[in-house]
Every structure is written in structure tokens, then in C-alpha cells.
Design an enzyme around this catalytic site. Sequence first.
Site, PDB file in Angstrom:
ATOM      1  N   LYS A  46      -7.535   1.362  -2.182  1.00 53.86           N
ATOM      2  CA  LYS A  46      -6.645   0.984  -0.953  1.00 53.86           C
ATOM      3  C   LYS A  46      -7.035   2.599  -0.032  1.00 53.86           C
ATOM      4  CE  LYS A  46      -5.321  -1.625   2.013  1.00 53.86           C
ATOM      5  NZ  LYS A  46      -4.334  -2.065   2.292  1.00 53.86           N
ATOM      6  N   THR A  69       0.769  -1.030   0.062  1.00 51.00           N
ATOM      7  CA  THR A  69      -0.015  -0.030  -0.216  1.00 51.00           C
ATOM      8  C   THR A  69       1.022   1.159  -0.055  1.00 51.00           C
ATOM      9  OG1 THR A  69      -1.446  -0.978   1.380  1.00 51.00           O
ATOM     10  CG2 THR A  69      -1.238   1.486   1.581  1.00 51.00           C
TER      11      THR A  69
END
Length: 265
Positions: free
Chosen positions: A168, A93
Site C-alpha cells: 500500500k 494505512t
Amino acid sequence: MRIGFIGAGRMGAPMVQRLIGAGHGVHALARTDEKRDAVAALGATPVATAAAAVRETDIVIVCVFTDEQVRTVCTDDLLDAMASEAVLILHTTGSPRTAEDIAARAARRDVAVVDAPVSGGPHDIAAGSVTVFAGGDADVVERARAALGSYANPVLHVGPIGAGQRVKLINNTLFAAQIGMVAEGVRLAAELGVEESALLTALTHGSAAGRALTGIAATGSAAAFKARVGEFIDKDVAVVRKTAAELGADLGILGDAVDAALRRP
């Protein structure tokens, strides 16, 4: 299918195990004796360099901890070592800009990139049920699905390269905000004379129920839950704030809720 793997740690190790179980051949980067033993125990072939891990592979998976580590790993030398028409999957991420920059460099070497951050933990990966938000060309995501499907369900194609990271980041912002909102609910309950454990048990059966509340209730208190997952919340929120600023986005009222999630007793 031959797969190169970089980052066989907390999240990566169960991915490697699932890939091996699905019949794929995995060469995983392992620079120390301890790491080599751990990788071999998973059933993969340990190799000493990133170039050796990615050479002659169909898919390369990068699952390191930070955006900076992704940039450090995905050098021009690594891309040069990859086979033409191979697919590079980025699970970390981080900033959409990182995925976009790497994809632009990779395209000059006929390597395709999918940014594929995950939602879930090692137990979800081990069960084959972690969620992947995949950004990239549709045909490339389909090529990556042969590997991703070994440990992820669902694999959601959410848009072009960088879209996986954007989704995300919103997911993480909402989750942190939900934790913050539950913590604020616990604070309000104390002012109203309602005991926290009774509140949390009751709310899991009401319209306020959700994954954050369920996790907090199972842990026993908002403070205990924040202490348990604090490292990951802090990291995710830092990435959210940095990336939002980088992209010129406004968190709005989510920012206040996220602040509540970060507050420690």
C-alpha cells in the site's frame, strides 16, 4: 458470522453497511449518542466499549485514521477480550512494524492478524469493489475473506504480515508521484502555450492516461484536484516518508515526483 467493528466513520460506515447486507451480525463501537444513532442506522448494534465490540466475535475489523490510533485501539486488553482463534483485520494505512508488533502480541492469545490496507474510497466500498492488499498467513487471509469479500474485490494476498502495508505504501507513493508528474506536465504546457483543460482532455486519450490523470481531468485542473485530495495526499506521503526512513528504504526519483504533488499553487 459475528463481527466486531471499530472505526465506523467515512470509510468504515459503508463497510459496516455492506457487512450487514451480506448477513453478518456487526457490533460496532459508538461512544456518543450521535455515533450510536449513526451505527444503528447502518443496521449494526452499537456498543460503548472496544471490549464489548470484540467479545465473542469471529472477526474484528479496525478502520481508524492513523497508525497511532491503531496502536491505541489494539491494546492488550482488547486482544484479551477477543475469542481464541478470532481474526483481527487492520485496514488503516501505516507502518508494517505496527502490524507486525500487534500480530506478535496477538499470537500469544491465539488471535490471528491480517494487515489489510485498502485502495479506493467510500464509493468503492459501497459498490463492493474496493481493493484490499492483505498481509498474513494464507489460511488466515482465507478466513478473513468471508468478511472482506462483503465490500472488497479484489482481495489480494501479497505476502506475510506487514506485506499489505508495504504494498500500500508503494501504491500511495506511485499515485502521489503520478499526481506530481501531471502537475509538472501542466506547468510545462503553460510554458509551451498549451491550455490546461485542452491538455488534460487530450492526454486522457493518449498513452499518458492513468487513474491520477483521469481524476485530475475530471476535476478540471491539477490545482483543483490537489486541493480536493490534499489532506489525504499529505497524510499518505507523510506515512510513506516516515515508514521508508524507518525501514531504511530510499524513495529515489519518486521522492522528487512526490514533492511536486505536495506543492500548492
